[in-house]
Design a protein around this motif. Sequence first.
Motif, PDB file in Angstrom:
ATOM      1  N   LEU A 150      -1.823   4.615 -11.255  1.00 13.24           N
ATOM      2  CA  LEU A 150      -1.462   3.854 -12.457  1.00 13.24           C
ATOM      3  C   LEU A 150      -1.297   2.375 -12.126  1.00 13.24           C
ATOM      4  O   LEU A 150      -1.730   1.507 -12.903  1.00 13.24           O
ATOM      5  CB  LEU A 150      -0.170   4.415 -13.039  1.00 13.24           C
ATOM      6  N   ALA A 151      -0.690   2.075 -10.971  1.00 10.44           N
ATOM      7  CA  ALA A 151      -0.495   0.675 -10.583  1.00 10.44           C
ATOM      8  C   ALA A 151      -1.823  -0.030 -10.351  1.00 10.44           C
ATOM      9  O   ALA A 151      -2.014  -1.185 -10.764  1.00 10.44           O
ATOM     10  CB  ALA A 151       0.372   0.611  -9.323  1.00 10.44           C
ATOM     11  N   VAL A 152      -2.767   0.656  -9.693  1.00 11.36           N
ATOM     12  CA  VAL A 152      -4.081   0.043  -9.460  1.00 11.36           C
ATOM     13  C   VAL A 152      -4.807  -0.185 -10.774  1.00 11.36           C
ATOM     14  O   VAL A 152      -5.451  -1.225 -10.980  1.00 11.36           O
ATOM     15  CB  VAL A 152      -4.911   0.935  -8.512  1.00 11.36           C
ATOM     16  N   GLU A 153      -4.704   0.766 -11.684  1.00 13.86           N
ATOM     17  CA  GLU A 153      -5.388   0.645 -12.975  1.00 13.86           C
ATOM     18  C   GLU A 153      -4.815  -0.497 -13.808  1.00 13.86           C
ATOM     19  O   GLU A 153      -5.568  -1.251 -14.451  1.00 13.86           O
ATOM     20  CB  GLU A 153      -5.279   1.954 -13.744  1.00 13.86           C
ATOM     21  N   GLN A 154      -3.491  -0.643 -13.797  1.00 15.63           N
ATOM     22  CA  GLN A 154      -2.853  -1.635 -14.651  1.00 15.63           C
ATOM     23  C   GLN A 154      -2.766  -3.018 -13.996  1.00 15.63           C
ATOM     24  O   GLN A 154      -2.860  -4.041 -14.686  1.00 15.63           O
ATOM     25  CB  GLN A 154      -1.444  -1.160 -15.032  1.00 15.63           C
ATOM     26  N   LEU A 155      -2.557  -3.056 -12.671  1.00 18.31           N
ATOM     27  CA  LEU A 155      -2.291  -4.326 -11.988  1.00 18.31           C
ATOM     28  C   LEU A 155      -3.425  -4.786 -11.096  1.00 18.31           C
ATOM     29  O   LEU A 155      -3.399  -5.927 -10.631  1.00 18.31           O
ATOM     30  CB  LEU A 155      -1.017  -4.184 -11.133  1.00 18.31           C
ATOM     31  N   ARG A 156      -4.383  -3.915 -10.851  1.00 13.68           N
ATOM     32  CA  ARG A 156      -5.461  -4.126  -9.888  1.00 13.68           C
ATOM     33  C   ARG A 156      -4.939  -3.950  -8.465  1.00 13.68           C
ATOM     34  O   ARG A 156      -3.748  -3.925  -8.201  1.00 13.68           O
ATOM     35  CB  ARG A 156      -6.147  -5.487 -10.063  1.00 13.68           C
ATOM     36  N   LEU A 157      -5.872  -3.832  -7.531  1.00 15.00           N
ATOM     37  CA  LEU A 157      -5.532  -3.437  -6.164  1.00 15.00           C
ATOM     38  C   LEU A 157      -4.594  -4.407  -5.453  1.00 15.00           C
ATOM     39  O   LEU A 157      -3.582  -3.973  -4.884  1.00 15.00           O
ATOM     40  CB  LEU A 157      -6.809  -3.247  -5.341  1.00 15.00           C
ATOM     41  N   PRO A 158      -4.855  -5.707  -5.413  1.00 15.11           N
ATOM     42  CA  PRO A 158      -3.962  -6.597  -4.645  1.00 15.11           C
ATOM     43  C   PRO A 158      -2.510  -6.542  -5.116  1.00 15.11           C
ATOM     44  O   PRO A 158      -1.588  -6.436  -4.291  1.00 15.11           O
ATOM     45  CB  PRO A 158      -4.572  -7.986  -4.858  1.00 15.11           C
ATOM     46  N   ALA A 159      -2.305  -6.594  -6.423  1.00 15.64           N
ATOM     47  CA  ALA A 159      -0.933  -6.579  -6.940  1.00 15.64           C
ATOM     48  C   ALA A 159      -0.264  -5.239  -6.664  1.00 15.64           C
ATOM     49  O   ALA A 159       0.928  -5.184  -6.325  1.00 15.64           O
ATOM     50  CB  ALA A 159      -0.939  -6.874  -8.443  1.00 15.64           C
ATOM     51  N   ALA A 160      -1.010  -4.143  -6.807  1.00 19.42           N
ATOM     52  CA  ALA A 160      -0.437  -2.823  -6.536  1.00 19.42           C
ATOM     53  C   ALA A 160      -0.036  -2.707  -5.070  1.00 19.42           C
ATOM     54  O   ALA A 160       1.035  -2.183  -4.739  1.00 19.42           O
ATOM     55  CB  ALA A 160      -1.438  -1.728  -6.903  1.00 19.42           C
ATOM     56  N   CYS A 161      -0.874  -3.207  -4.170  1.00 19.70           N
ATOM     57  CA  CYS A 161      -0.553  -3.176  -2.743  1.00 19.70           C
ATOM     58  C   CYS A 161       0.694  -3.998  -2.440  1.00 19.70           C
ATOM     59  O   CYS A 161       1.569  -3.563  -1.677  1.00 19.70           O
ATOM     60  CB  CYS A 161      -1.732  -3.704  -1.921  1.00 19.70           C
ATOM     61  N   LEU A 162       0.785  -5.177  -3.007  1.00 19.05           N
ATOM     62  CA  LEU A 162       1.941  -6.036  -2.747  1.00 19.05           C
ATOM     63  C   LEU A 162       3.215  -5.440  -3.332  1.00 19.05           C
ATOM     64  O   LEU A 162       4.293  -5.550  -2.730  1.00 19.05           O
ATOM     65  CB  LEU A 162       1.690  -7.430  -3.315  1.00 19.05           C
ATOM     66  N   LEU A 163       3.120  -4.800  -4.488  1.00 22.07           N
ATOM     67  CA  LEU A 163       4.289  -4.193  -5.109  1.00 22.07           C
ATOM     68  C   LEU A 163       4.834  -3.046  -4.240  1.00 22.07           C
ATOM     69  O   LEU A 163       6.037  -2.984  -3.942  1.00 22.07           O
ATOM     70  CB  LEU A 163       3.933  -3.678  -6.500  1.00 22.07           C
ATOM     71  N   LEU A 164       3.946  -2.157  -3.811  1.00 22.38           N
ATOM     72  CA  LEU A 164       4.385  -1.039  -2.977  1.00 22.38           C
ATOM     73  C   LEU A 164       4.794  -1.512  -1.591  1.00 22.38           C
ATOM     74  O   LEU A 164       5.727  -0.985  -0.982  1.00 22.38           O
ATOM     75  CB  LEU A 164       3.279   0.006  -2.885  1.00 22.38           C
ATOM     76  N   GLY A 165       4.104  -2.537  -1.084  1.00 21.45           N
ATOM     77  CA  GLY A 165       4.495  -3.101   0.197  1.00 21.45           C
ATOM     78  C   GLY A 165       5.872  -3.734   0.156  1.00 21.45           C
ATOM     79  O   GLY A 165       6.640  -3.646   1.120  1.00 21.45           O
ATOM     80  N   ALA A 166       6.218  -4.355  -0.981  1.00 26.56           N
ATOM     81  CA  ALA A 166       7.547  -4.944  -1.125  1.00 26.56           C
ATOM     82  C   ALA A 166       8.626  -3.873  -1.116  1.00 26.56           C
ATOM     83  O   ALA A 166       9.684  -4.040  -0.497  1.00 26.56           O
ATOM     84  CB  ALA A 166       7.612  -5.754  -2.419  1.00 26.56           C
ATOM     85  N   ALA A 167       8.370  -2.754  -1.804  1.00 27.94           N
ATOM     86  CA  ALA A 167       9.331  -1.645  -1.782  1.00 27.94           C
ATOM     87  C   ALA A 167       9.502  -1.118  -0.366  1.00 27.94           C
ATOM     88  O   ALA A 167      10.626  -0.822   0.070  1.00 27.94           O
ATOM     89  CB  ALA A 167       8.857  -0.540  -2.724  1.00 27.94           C
ATOM     90  N   TYR A 168       8.403  -0.986   0.355  1.00 25.53           N
ATOM     91  CA  TYR A 168       8.444  -0.524   1.746  1.00 25.53           C
ATOM     92  C   TYR A 168       9.248  -1.495   2.599  1.00 25.53           C
ATOM     93  O   TYR A 168      10.065  -1.098   3.438  1.00 25.53           O
ATOM     94  CB  TYR A 168       7.016  -0.407   2.282  1.00 25.53           C
ATOM     95  N   LEU A 169       9.019  -2.783   2.376  1.00 27.74           N
ATOM     96  CA  LEU A 169       9.717  -3.795   3.164  1.00 27.74           C
ATOM     97  C   LEU A 169      11.217  -3.750   2.929  1.00 27.74           C
ATOM     98  O   LEU A 169      12.017  -3.853   3.877  1.00 27.74           O
ATOM     99  CB  LEU A 169       9.174  -5.186   2.818  1.00 27.74           C
ATOM    100  N   VAL A 170      11.623  -3.579   1.692  1.00 21.33           N
ATOM    101  CA  VAL A 170      13.056  -3.567   1.368  1.00 21.33           C
ATOM    102  C   VAL A 170      13.771  -2.451   2.121  1.00 21.33           C
ATOM    103  O   VAL A 170      14.809  -2.663   2.756  1.00 21.33           O
ATOM    104  CB  VAL A 170      13.263  -3.419  -0.157  1.00 21.33           C
ATOM    105  N   VAL A 171      13.216  -1.241   2.074  1.00 22.46           N
ATOM    106  CA  VAL A 171      13.931  -0.122   2.702  1.00 22.46           C
ATOM    107  C   VAL A 171      13.854  -0.181   4.226  1.00 22.46           C
ATOM    108  O   VAL A 171      14.754   0.306   4.911  1.00 22.46           O
ATOM    109  CB  VAL A 171      13.409   1.236   2.190  1.00 22.46           C
ATOM    110  N   THR A 172      12.806  -0.777   4.790  1.00 15.91           N
ATOM    111  CA  THR A 172      12.722  -0.855   6.250  1.00 15.91           C
ATOM    112  C   THR A 172      13.490  -2.050   6.816  1.00 15.91           C
ATOM    113  O   THR A 172      13.672  -2.128   8.033  1.00 15.91           O
ATOM    114  CB  THR A 172      11.250  -0.916   6.709  1.00 15.91           C
TER     115      THR A 172
END
Length: 230
Positions: A163-185
């Motif tokens: 859904l994120a790739v469809e709505q935001l396109r690949l770069p934004a979806a990657c950065l969004l999920l990467g930010a979540a990953y960064l916060v918890v790590t």
Amino acid sequence: MAALRGGAHYLRRDRLVHGIVLMLLVTNFADAAYTSILAPVWATEVAGSSTALGLLTAAFALGAVLGNAVFTLGASRVPRFAVFAVGFLLAGAPRFVALAVLDRLWAVYLISFVAGVSVAAINPILGAATFERIPERLRARVLGLTHAASWAGIPLGGLLGGLAVEQLRLPAACLLLGAAYLVVTVLPFVLPVWRQLDQPATEATVRSGSSVAEPPARRSTGAVRAGPPR
């Protein structure tokens, strides 16, 4: 139900195990999205080749094999906290950022390889820490709950990643999920409870589980049959 309540009660009391569950819930969610959606879409739209997806996966797997070999040799001589915290930080968010912003394939493969090396020690450290901390009589119910909670995000990873790739396109979806990953790590670096990874099991740990009520004893009705081998 009494056994499940006892396991849940222990999880609420042990802040380190509680933090491990929350971290794995988010990272497993993001990893599922990466593997099933982000990487294949990257291979199609950016690299333009299915071979690129194979090389991306192979680079990570090669790093993981090498990392496991190195950690096996030096596990007893390195601090758990440092290896875990730095390893999880390197193994997570950089992979997502690489897919979003890099156009040189060798750089994406290199980051995937480093992530594989870094991730190798995470599961052994978490496994050792949980088995040391959880009292033996509570281990089955607590580990059952931790595994269920940690894996709860996996089924949603592919769905919401798509859904994120469809709505935001690949770069934004990657950065969004990467930010979540960064916060918890990053949390292990700012929350003191994570420093307990370097501490051996103590009487205080055992006492934290001693107040958990046991379920009523049941009368045995016969021999217990072993389940199938796993």
